[in-house]
Design a protein around this motif. Structure first.
Motif, PDB file in Angstrom:
ATOM      1  N   ALA A 198       0.797  -1.229   0.000  1.00 46.28           N
ATOM      2  CA  ALA A 198       0.000   0.000   0.000  1.00 46.28           C
ATOM      3  C   ALA A 198       0.827   1.275   0.000  1.00 46.28           C
ATOM      4  CB  ALA A 198      -0.944   0.003   1.199  1.00 46.28           C
ATOM      5  N   HIS A 199       2.149   1.153   0.016  1.00 45.23           N
ATOM      6  CA  HIS A 199       2.991   2.336  -0.159  1.00 45.23           C
ATOM      7  C   HIS A 199       3.798   2.244  -1.453  1.00 45.23           C
ATOM      8  CE1 HIS A 199       2.477   4.747   3.530  1.00 45.23           C
ATOM      9  NE2 HIS A 199       2.085   3.591   4.043  1.00 45.23           N
ATOM     10  N   ARG A 200       3.406   1.283  -2.307  1.00 44.42           N
ATOM     11  CA  ARG A 200       4.094   1.132  -3.591  1.00 44.42           C
ATOM     12  C   ARG A 200       3.140   1.010  -4.771  1.00 44.42           C
ATOM     13  NH1 ARG A 200       9.485   0.089  -4.038  1.00 44.42           N
ATOM     14  NH2 ARG A 200      10.678  -0.028  -2.082  1.00 44.42           N
ATOM     15  N   PHE A 201       2.062   0.266  -4.592  1.00 41.76           N
ATOM     16  CA  PHE A 201       1.179  -0.016  -5.721  1.00 41.76           C
ATOM     17  C   PHE A 201      -0.277   0.241  -5.338  1.00 41.76           C
ATOM     18  CE2 PHE A 201       4.697  -3.105  -5.631  1.00 41.76           C
ATOM     19  CZ  PHE A 201       5.393  -2.681  -6.756  1.00 41.76           C
ATOM     20  N   GLY A 202      -1.054   0.707  -6.306  1.00 40.38           N
ATOM     21  CA  GLY A 202      -2.465   0.945  -6.072  1.00 40.38           C
ATOM     22  C   GLY A 202      -2.911   2.263  -6.669  1.00 40.38           C
ATOM     23  N   TYR A 203      -4.076   2.706  -6.246  1.00 37.20           N
ATOM     24  CA  TYR A 203      -4.629   3.957  -6.767  1.00 37.20           C
ATOM     25  C   TYR A 203      -4.804   4.953  -5.621  1.00 37.20           C
ATOM     26  CZ  TYR A 203      -9.239   2.626  -4.903  1.00 37.20           C
ATOM     27  OH  TYR A 203     -10.288   2.290  -4.058  1.00 37.20           O
ATOM     28  N   GLU A 204      -4.878   6.229  -5.977  1.00 39.29           N
ATOM     29  CA  GLU A 204      -5.000   7.298  -4.991  1.00 39.29           C
ATOM     30  C   GLU A 204      -6.298   8.063  -5.179  1.00 39.29           C
ATOM     31  OE1 GLU A 204      -1.631   9.830  -5.343  1.00 39.29           O
ATOM     32  OE2 GLU A 204      -0.213   8.381  -4.531  1.00 39.29           O
ATOM     33  N   ASN A 205      -7.038   8.228  -4.119  1.00 38.45           N
ATOM     34  CA  ASN A 205      -8.155   9.170  -4.112  1.00 38.45           C
ATOM     35  C   ASN A 205      -7.689  10.565  -3.710  1.00 38.45           C
ATOM     36  OD1 ASN A 205     -10.147   7.314  -4.858  1.00 38.45           O
ATOM     37  ND2 ASN A 205     -10.554   6.712  -2.743  1.00 38.45           N
ATOM     38  N   PHE A 206      -6.578  10.604  -2.965  1.00 37.02           N
ATOM     39  CA  PHE A 206      -6.064  11.870  -2.455  1.00 37.02           C
ATOM     40  C   PHE A 206      -4.551  11.921  -2.677  1.00 37.02           C
ATOM     41  CE2 PHE A 206      -9.646  10.457   0.131  1.00 37.02           C
ATOM     42  CZ  PHE A 206     -10.535  11.507  -0.047  1.00 37.02           C
ATOM     43  N   HIS A 207      -4.085  13.000  -3.261  1.00 34.34           N
ATOM     44  CA  HIS A 207      -2.655  13.182  -3.494  1.00 34.34           C
ATOM     45  C   HIS A 207      -2.085  14.023  -2.353  1.00 34.34           C
ATOM     46  CE1 HIS A 207      -3.058  11.501  -7.512  1.00 34.34           C
ATOM     47  NE2 HIS A 207      -4.111  12.280  -7.683  1.00 34.34           N
ATOM     48  N   GLY A 208      -1.176  13.425  -1.606  1.00 33.77           N
ATOM     49  CA  GLY A 208      -0.589  14.125  -0.476  1.00 33.77           C
ATOM     50  C   GLY A 208       0.911  13.984  -0.456  1.00 33.77           C
ATOM     51  N   ALA A 220      -7.477  -2.175   3.075  1.00 39.95           N
ATOM     52  CA  ALA A 220      -6.890  -1.955   1.750  1.00 39.95           C
ATOM     53  C   ALA A 220      -6.981  -0.491   1.326  1.00 39.95           C
ATOM     54  CB  ALA A 220      -7.586  -2.832   0.699  1.00 39.95           C
ATOM     55  N   TYR A 221      -7.886   0.274   1.944  1.00 40.09           N
ATOM     56  CA  TYR A 221      -8.049   1.690   1.590  1.00 40.09           C
ATOM     57  C   TYR A 221      -7.061   2.543   2.389  1.00 40.09           C
ATOM     58  CZ  TYR A 221     -12.311  -0.382  -0.239  1.00 40.09           C
ATOM     59  OH  TYR A 221     -13.206  -1.186  -0.903  1.00 40.09           O
ATOM     60  N   HIS A 222      -5.795   2.280   2.170  1.00 42.96           N
ATOM     61  CA  HIS A 222      -4.733   2.889   2.962  1.00 42.96           C
ATOM     62  C   HIS A 222      -4.571   4.380   2.653  1.00 42.96           C
ATOM     63  CE1 HIS A 222      -1.580   2.132   5.821  1.00 42.96           C
ATOM     64  NE2 HIS A 222      -0.652   2.665   5.069  1.00 42.96           N
ATOM     65  N   ASN A 223      -4.757   4.750   1.400  1.00 38.78           N
ATOM     66  CA  ASN A 223      -4.669   6.154   1.018  1.00 38.78           C
ATOM     67  C   ASN A 223      -5.783   6.962   1.679  1.00 38.78           C
ATOM     68  OD1 ASN A 223      -5.765   8.211  -1.490  1.00 38.78           O
ATOM     69  ND2 ASN A 223      -3.631   8.422  -0.835  1.00 38.78           N
ATOM     70  N   ASN A 224      -6.988   6.418   1.675  1.00 42.70           N
ATOM     71  CA  ASN A 224      -8.103   7.076   2.358  1.00 42.70           C
ATOM     72  C   ASN A 224      -7.803   7.222   3.849  1.00 42.70           C
ATOM     73  OD1 ASN A 224      -9.285   6.755  -0.140  1.00 42.70           O
ATOM     74  ND2 ASN A 224     -10.815   5.264   0.527  1.00 42.70           N
ATOM     75  N   HIS A 225      -7.245   6.173   4.430  1.00 46.88           N
ATOM     76  CA  HIS A 225      -6.956   6.180   5.867  1.00 46.88           C
ATOM     77  C   HIS A 225      -5.888   7.214   6.221  1.00 46.88           C
ATOM     78  CE1 HIS A 225      -6.203   4.888   9.919  1.00 46.88           C
ATOM     79  NE2 HIS A 225      -4.967   4.512   9.644  1.00 46.88           N
ATOM     80  N   HIS A 226      -4.880   7.364   5.378  1.00 47.10           N
ATOM     81  CA  HIS A 226      -3.847   8.350   5.669  1.00 47.10           C
ATOM     82  C   HIS A 226      -4.374   9.773   5.499  1.00 47.10           C
ATOM     83  CE1 HIS A 226       0.165   6.695   6.596  1.00 47.10           C
ATOM     84  NE2 HIS A 226      -0.377   5.570   6.170  1.00 47.10           N
ATOM     85  N   LYS A 227      -5.326   9.946   4.620  1.00 49.37           N
ATOM     86  CA  LYS A 227      -5.920  11.272   4.460  1.00 49.37           C
ATOM     87  C   LYS A 227      -6.799  11.614   5.658  1.00 49.37           C
ATOM     88  CE  LYS A 227      -7.181  15.085   2.361  1.00 49.37           C
ATOM     89  NZ  LYS A 227      -6.231  16.213   2.155  1.00 49.37           N
ATOM     90  N   PHE A 228      -7.552  10.637   6.156  1.00 49.21           N
ATOM     91  CA  PHE A 228      -8.458  10.835   7.293  1.00 49.21           C
ATOM     92  C   PHE A 228      -8.194   9.738   8.333  1.00 49.21           C
ATOM     93  CE2 PHE A 228     -10.686  12.297   3.448  1.00 49.21           C
ATOM     94  CZ  PHE A 228     -10.873  13.635   3.770  1.00 49.21           C
TER      95      PHE A 228
END
Length: 248
Positions: A172-182, A200-208
């Protein structure tokens, strides 16, 4: 095949309690529960994680450090400072052990409101117990396995928790898609999370990071959050409203 059913059930049960208790409760405090229920979930984590059992106290501190220092050299499990997955596993293990044994100094702000049951961890978190769980797993495989190749799953069973952590922390820090660019490299690794209880929604979790529901897009579904809603409904836990249903 019985051994595959056992492996799948072990995956989902152990990961649920890791996600629910270690991650969402200990590290992020997304809900509250009584001290009695806290001890129940300690035991549930021990039974389902077995030889992979880790302290919710130490994990909570380590994960808070991950969010505070994501993708920097101070991140306790960033894949960007390890050449391969095995070195990341070793780094994560060493950082966790340093925190658990008290050899790593952690600021008090990362220790606030963590669940603590030292007397339980004393017996649940040691090499004798891990070896005992290994013997239990070997016995289960000997009874259920019907072909030699099924024993190839045995090392994965021994290291189930590490395997699950690696799947998120590396992938989750190498491959996948982003809902939020940070500023960090977190990714959502599955558009429909049927493997990780919403983790699996790691990008969402890091944003919120404080939001109890990791799903954001219409096609995303956080099954872990739905289980939390059920436990909230039956008054086992109490979701914090501003964290559970925060709007984006």
């Amino acid at each position: 095949m019985a051994i595959l059913i056992f492996f799948v059930l072990h995956w989902y049960f152990s990961l649920f309690f890791q996600s629910f208790f270690h991650h969402r409760y200990a590290a992020h405090g997304m809900f509250t529960m009584s001290k009695g229920w806290e001890k129940v979930f300690y035991v549930c984590c021990f039974i389902t994680q077995g030889s992979s059992y880790i302290s919710a106290t130490a994990y909570g501190m380590m994960h808070r450090l991950h969010h505070a220092h994501t993708d920097t050299e101070q991140d306790p499990h960033s894949p960007h400072y390890s050449e391969n997955v095995w070195l990341l596993l070793l780094k994560t293990r060493n950082n966790y052990n340093g925190i658990f044994k008290g050899n790593t100094e952690v600021q008090n702000k990362y220790k606030k409101d963590l669940p603590v049951w030292d007397s339980f961890d004393k017996y649940a978190h040691n090499w004798f117990t891990r070896v005992l769980w290994g013997a239990i797993y070997l016995t289960i495989y000997c009874f259920l396995a019907t072909a030699w190749w099924q024993f190839l799953f045995l090392p994965l069973t021994f290291a189930m928790g590490a395997l699950q952590g690696l799947a998120v922390n590396w992938w989750a820090h190498r491959f996948g898609y982003e809902n939020f660019h940070g500023k960090d490299t977190s990714k959502n690794i599955l558009p429909v999370d049927f493997l990780f209880w919403g983790e699996a929604y790691h990008n969402n979790h890091h944003k919120f990071p404080g939001r109890a529901n990791n799903a954001i897009k219409w096609f995303e579904f956080d099954s872990g959050f739905q289980m939390m809603r059920l436990l909230n409904f039956v008054h086992i836990i109490k979701l914090k409203p501003t964290l559970a249903f925060a709007k984006i």
